[in-house]
Enzyme design. Structure first.
Site, PDB file in Angstrom:
ATOM      1  N   ALA A 115      22.787  68.600 -24.153  1.00  0.00           N
ATOM      2  CA  ALA A 115      22.510  67.176 -23.959  1.00  0.00           C
ATOM      3  C   ALA A 115      23.649  66.218 -24.269  1.00  0.00           C
ATOM      4  CB  ALA A 115      21.288  66.774 -24.785  1.00  0.00           C
ATOM      5  N   ALA A 116      24.577  66.570 -25.157  1.00  0.00           N
ATOM      6  CA  ALA A 116      25.616  65.618 -25.562  1.00  0.00           C
ATOM      7  C   ALA A 116      26.515  65.264 -24.373  1.00  0.00           C
ATOM      8  CB  ALA A 116      26.455  66.210 -26.690  1.00  0.00           C
ATOM      9  N   PRO A 117      26.978  64.000 -24.313  1.00  0.00           N
ATOM     10  CA  PRO A 117      26.827  62.920 -25.302  1.00  0.00           C
ATOM     11  C   PRO A 117      25.557  62.081 -25.158  1.00  0.00           C
ATOM     12  CG  PRO A 117      28.301  62.193 -23.585  1.00  0.00           C
ATOM     13  CD  PRO A 117      27.948  63.628 -23.245  1.00  0.00           C
ATOM     14  N   GLY A 118      24.704  62.376 -24.168  1.00  0.00           N
ATOM     15  CA  GLY A 118      23.420  61.693 -24.113  1.00  0.00           C
ATOM     16  C   GLY A 118      23.110  60.929 -22.849  1.00  0.00           C
ATOM     17  N   ASP A 183      22.378  70.898 -17.889  1.00  0.00           N
ATOM     18  CA  ASP A 183      23.659  70.443 -17.354  1.00  0.00           C
ATOM     19  C   ASP A 183      24.720  71.281 -18.063  1.00  0.00           C
ATOM     20  OD1 ASP A 183      25.296  68.714 -15.737  1.00  0.00           O
ATOM     21  OD2 ASP A 183      25.878  67.693 -17.585  1.00  0.00           O
ATOM     22  N   CYS A 236      29.363  70.158 -13.020  1.00  0.00           N
ATOM     23  CA  CYS A 236      30.308  69.236 -12.371  1.00  0.00           C
ATOM     24  C   CYS A 236      31.499  70.039 -11.864  1.00  0.00           C
ATOM     25  CB  CYS A 236      30.746  68.125 -13.329  1.00  0.00           C
ATOM     26  SG  CYS A 236      31.508  68.696 -14.864  1.00  0.00           S
TER      27      CYS A 236
END
Length: 464
Positions: A115-118, A183, A236
């Site tokens: 999850a980081a950075p959010g 992700d 990505c």
């Protein structure tokens, strides 16, 4: 911006193999085009249309998300009071796509596994609208701390933030989540235009390094997905090895999983040999590179949800101090008819901190939590100090003592710097805790006393 000539020859050969001649030439020409800037409006606080009316920036809608906008490079939204009020998150436009296309509904149990950075977690929280459970995890403890700050700045409310390996989460939370976003860490080929540092990383750790990591992460996510639930995988990067090949591996090794078709938007490309998936290329859209695939776990059983055992622990530990009870009684719903934190079963005290837990919170003592729910404040001797997270969660109408300055008022910046604020004779304010706002949007707390606001803005967030 990275120049075409800075790209490794091996990478260029791979892109020639991936794209036909015309698309390859267009892709290379994209390195001469300027990168674009994006922000995503916080729908927990206002709609995109409402933000358009008050925004000081030149905005252009991002096609694939209702609350995403491009802004001009010379504009500085990170140096604006609205940023500190949590009205938007700065995010590369293509990176908005995964959270936008995962169909989260209020009441869902949602996991953002990497999850980081959010950026994606904040949007998932907005989609939940305060109902259900958001579990945001990052294996890096330092990155998880940044994740927590961004969620609290957004006013996300009752959340869970952990810093654990996917394997450990899967051990304690089997078939628990309705929706999962992965992700995944990747070789970053889709971001080469934006960040030249990723090229060095690619030379050291390319697709061969990341593909096994991605397969392991997603396989653990599958274990945590309930029957009938949805899992969105994104990267990505452009490498098939990290994109379609990972999806194919998951499907082959997990017969319970099936691939779902994602929607079309102008400029989106379909996955190679996987029409259900989506690829974003910088020569086709205004944004960087991305890949997305959506999978569903077939509903082969009853999909019963695990309840966890936090209820027993709360009953043993909760005993509300008088000062905290008195403060929380003042916080009401928007119509003023109900207390926001009246559910005693969701109040939890650990050491000197008071939390409001999500419903169905899955307590497991061996998981490393950075946050369990909404931090309401600190319990001191004979007093209660409300938290910065609570200030960002509230709306102006929820609390009886507020002061709101215009965005242009120089006292807003002074407040954000941690300075004491002197009120004008015409600005009346009762004594005690005060919610400080800019244009009606909360920034933080102060203590009112005879026309003076003693600043209680969280030091770690101050304007630099």
């Amino acid at each position: 911006m990275v120049k075409y000539t800075e790209l490794p020859s091996l990478y260029l050969e791979k892109m020639r193999e991936l794209l036909d001649h015309s698309n390859y030439e267009e892709y290379i020409s994209s390195f001469d085009m300027p990168k674009v800037q994006g922000l995503r409006v916080n729908n927990l606080k206002l709609s995109g249309r409402e933000f358009e009316q008050l925004s000081p920036f030149s905005l252009e809608p991002v096609p694939w998300t209702e609350n995403g906008y491009y802004y001009r490079e010379e504009e500085k939204p990170a140096r604006d009071p609205y940023y500190y009020a949590g009205l938007y998150y700065l995010q590369e436009p293509s990176a908005m796509t995964p959270a936008a296309l995962l169909p989260v509904q209020p009441g869902d149990r949602v996991l953002d596994l990497c999850a980081a950075p959010g950026g994606k977690s904040t949007e998932l929280a907005a989609k939940l609208k305060g109902e259900g459970l958001l579990f945001s995890n990052d294996i890096s403890n330092s990155r998880a701390k940044a994740l927590l700050k961004n969620l609290e700045l957004f006013g996300a409310g009752p959340i869970c933030v952990t810093s654990e390996s996917p394997e450990k989460l899967a051990e304690y939370l089997p078939e628990f989540f309705d929706k999962i976003l992965v992700d995944a860490p990747c070789s970053g080929e889709g971001m080469f235009r934006k960040d030249s540092g990723l090229i060095k990383d690619w030379l050291e750790h390319g697709p061969d390094y990341y593909a096994p990591i991605q397969k392991n992460i997603v396989s653990q996510a599958v274990k945590m997905l309930r029957p009938g639930g949805l899992l969105l995988y994104s990267t990505c990067t452009f490498a098939k090895q990290e994109d379609e090949k990972v999806i194919q591996w998951i499907l082959e090794n997990n017969p319970s999983m099936e691939l779902m078709k994602l929607p079309d938007f102008h400029g989106f490309a379909r996955g190679f040999e996987m029409e259900e998936c989506i690829r974003l290329f910088p020569h086709k859209i205004k944004g960087e590179g991305h890949f997305l695939g959506l999978m569903r776990k077939k509903d082969l059983g009853d999909g019963e949800k695990i309840q966890g055992n936090i209820q027993e622990n709360r009953r043993k530990q909760i005993k509300m101090p008088e000062e905290a009870e008195k403060f929380l009684k003042e916080i009401k719903s928007s119509d003023g008819k109900e207390r926001l934190f009246s559910d005693q079963s969701r109040l939890y005290i650990k050491e000197d901190s008071l939390y409001f837990l999500p419903k169905d919170f899955p307590y497991h003592a061996r998981l490393r939590y950075l946050r369990t729910g909404l931090l309401l404040g600190q319990i001191k001797k004979n007093r209660f100090e409300p938290s910065q997270a609570l200030a960002m969660f509230l709306k102006k109408c929820n609390y009886p003592r507020t002061i709101s300055f215009s965005r242009e008022d120089e006292r807003v910046i002074r407040y954000l710097k941690g300075e004491t604020i002197i009120l004008k004779d015409t600005e009346k304010l009762a004594e005690g805790w005060c919610l400080v706002c800019a244009e009606g949007f909360p920034l933080g707390w102060a203590k009112g006393n005879k026309g003076v606001l003693k600043n209680k803005y969280y030091p770690g967030w101050r304007w630099q």
